[in-house]
Write a protein that holds these residues in place. Sequence first.
Motif, PDB file in Angstrom:
ATOM      1  N   GLN A 143       0.781  -1.117   0.225  1.00  0.00           N
ATOM      2  CA  GLN A 143       0.209   0.077   0.238  1.00  0.00           C
ATOM      3  C   GLN A 143       0.826   1.670  -0.268  1.00  0.00           C
ATOM      4  N   ILE A 144       0.514   2.075  -0.988  1.00  0.00           N
ATOM      5  CA  ILE A 144       1.608   3.732  -0.943  1.00  0.00           C
ATOM      6  C   ILE A 144       0.890   4.537  -0.954  1.00  0.00           C
ATOM      7  N   ASP A 145       0.845   4.846   0.366  1.00  0.00           N
ATOM      8  CA  ASP A 145       0.020   6.643  -0.626  1.00  0.00           C
ATOM      9  C   ASP A 145       0.542   7.736  -1.345  1.00  0.00           C
ATOM     10  N   ARG A 146      -0.101   8.578  -0.948  1.00  0.00           N
ATOM     11  CA  ARG A 146       0.081  10.342  -1.775  1.00  0.00           C
ATOM     12  C   ARG A 146       0.444   9.971  -2.884  1.00  0.00           C
ATOM     13  N   LEU A 147       0.274   8.876  -3.592  1.00  0.00           N
ATOM     14  CA  LEU A 147       0.166   7.839  -4.926  1.00  0.00           C
ATOM     15  C   LEU A 147      -1.140   8.596  -6.008  1.00  0.00           C
ATOM     16  N   LYS A 148      -1.366   9.145  -6.793  1.00  0.00           N
ATOM     17  CA  LYS A 148      -2.132  10.107  -7.360  1.00  0.00           C
ATOM     18  C   LYS A 148      -2.974   8.781  -9.007  1.00  0.00           C
ATOM     19  N   PRO A 149      -4.121   8.377  -8.429  1.00  0.00           N
ATOM     20  CA  PRO A 149      -4.697   7.066  -9.416  1.00  0.00           C
ATOM     21  C   PRO A 149      -3.719   6.244 -10.321  1.00  0.00           C
ATOM     22  N   ARG A 150      -4.073   7.805 -11.009  1.00  0.00           N
ATOM     23  CA  ARG A 150      -3.862   7.990 -12.621  1.00  0.00           C
ATOM     24  C   ARG A 150      -2.190   6.998 -13.058  1.00  0.00           C
ATOM     25  N   TYR A 151      -1.449   6.696 -11.968  1.00  0.00           N
ATOM     26  CA  TYR A 151      -0.485   6.370 -11.895  1.00  0.00           C
ATOM     27  C   TYR A 151      -0.499   4.618 -11.037  1.00  0.00           C
ATOM     28  N   HIS A 291       5.412   8.635   7.267  1.00  0.00           N
ATOM     29  CA  HIS A 291       5.927   8.098   6.616  1.00  0.00           C
ATOM     30  C   HIS A 291       6.737   6.566   6.981  1.00  0.00           C
ATOM     31  N   GLN A 292       7.244   6.833   8.364  1.00  0.00           N
ATOM     32  CA  GLN A 292       7.578   5.662   9.388  1.00  0.00           C
ATOM     33  C   GLN A 292       6.258   4.680  10.038  1.00  0.00           C
ATOM     34  N   THR A 293       5.175   5.430  10.052  1.00  0.00           N
ATOM     35  CA  THR A 293       4.381   4.870  10.745  1.00  0.00           C
ATOM     36  C   THR A 293       3.917   4.000   9.895  1.00  0.00           C
ATOM     37  N   ALA A 294       3.660   4.934   8.067  1.00  0.00           N
ATOM     38  CA  ALA A 294       2.812   3.900   7.389  1.00  0.00           C
ATOM     39  C   ALA A 294       4.021   2.814   6.769  1.00  0.00           C
ATOM     40  N   ASN A 295       5.116   2.754   7.462  1.00  0.00           N
ATOM     41  CA  ASN A 295       6.177   1.238   6.355  1.00  0.00           C
ATOM     42  C   ASN A 295       5.905   0.671   7.651  1.00  0.00           C
ATOM     43  N   ALA A 296       5.703   0.908   9.019  1.00  0.00           N
ATOM     44  CA  ALA A 296       5.744  -0.516  10.135  1.00  0.00           C
ATOM     45  C   ALA A 296       4.159  -1.205   9.363  1.00  0.00           C
ATOM     46  N   ARG A 297       3.397   0.092   9.442  1.00  0.00           N
ATOM     47  CA  ARG A 297       2.047  -1.446   8.570  1.00  0.00           C
ATOM     48  C   ARG A 297       2.370  -2.500   8.432  1.00  0.00           C
TER      49      ARG A 297
END
Length: 386
Positions: A143-151, A291-297
């Motif tokens: 899961q990658i946050d801040r990635l635009k749907p069109r990409y 982003h480190q919180t997201a990395n631990a997910r």
Amino acid sequence: MNFVLAAGGTGGHMVPAHALAAELKARGHGVLVITDERGAKIPGLFDKVPVHVLPAGRLGRNPIALMKAARAVLAGRWEAKTIYREHRPDAVVGFGGYPAFPALLAASSMRIPTLLHEQNAVLGRVNRALAGKAAAIATAFSQIDRLKPRYRDKVVLVGNPVRTEIVKIGEMPFPPFDDTAPLKILVTGGSQGATILGKVVPSGLGMLDPSLRHRLQVVQQCRADDIEEIRARYAELGIPAELMTYILDMPQKLADAHLVIGRSGASTVAELTAAGRPAILIPFGAATDDHQTANARDMVRAGGARAIPQDEFTPETLAKQIEMVASDPNALANAAARSLSVGRPNAASDLADLVERVGGGYAPLMVGPALTPRKAAAYAGPGVPA
């Protein structure tokens, strides 16, 4: 083929670039690295790989700083184009960080295909700015946050490349642990250590039940300014501890450890899951986009780690978490297996496959003079045909 790897000057960008460089060279390709002065000085990376230092400004909101950064980016772009005219890369791979920005801009302007690798679970600022031009976006997390749907159709999940020595740890049995065995804890806070770990961890270990505390063996990375104070604290508590400012033999220290306490930087999480080591993670509260919180997910969801927010990271909380995971001899081994289950030990190979596919779809433009045999040999490296 020939490839250029462009990476910011921190270990989080440079270590995966180093792992990819080693894999590409092993396949017979030429590799050249572009970074800044910090990245060029990191020890132990890019043996026999040419490294170019380019100017690269850090973009911000201050108008004066922004103008200076823009001039640096333009200068770096011009230098990168000069390098490409001489070396003619089949593709340029960006690992994020501001030093990668001018190198990737230059590649796009010369119609050289680019590929982005995102180490974190949140797409970084430079990769966000360049995602539209990239042929592919390689990611380390599902899961990658801040990635635009069109990409999203450009995304390929490959993982975060780690050293082969780390991958080999995951192929070995977890260190034996029972009611009488030593509990070996590795504490690492990034390449420069972390002050908060030095303050909290010794006190937290000192609060453990005596039956567990007397079995501790600690290896801890510390800031140089803190190391003597931490040494005195461990001596006061009667806990044997090996302290250092930089862990040169990380693979061996990680192989010996039953439990790791540290930040959840991208490289740390990648190494923990490739090696199969359970962890207590304290995400860096000031990290960009958290982003480190997201990395631990992923690791937490799998049961391979417990995450403690930095503002809740106290000696009492740490002691409680350690006792929960170490009270059952089977709990640590089970957490280790769960950590390993979300690892991607083949990340370097999978990323190299993707890089070859991107580079293979491009016929190099005849830009600039042809390579001389001497320059071609230097670029390709020893034993690699130019």
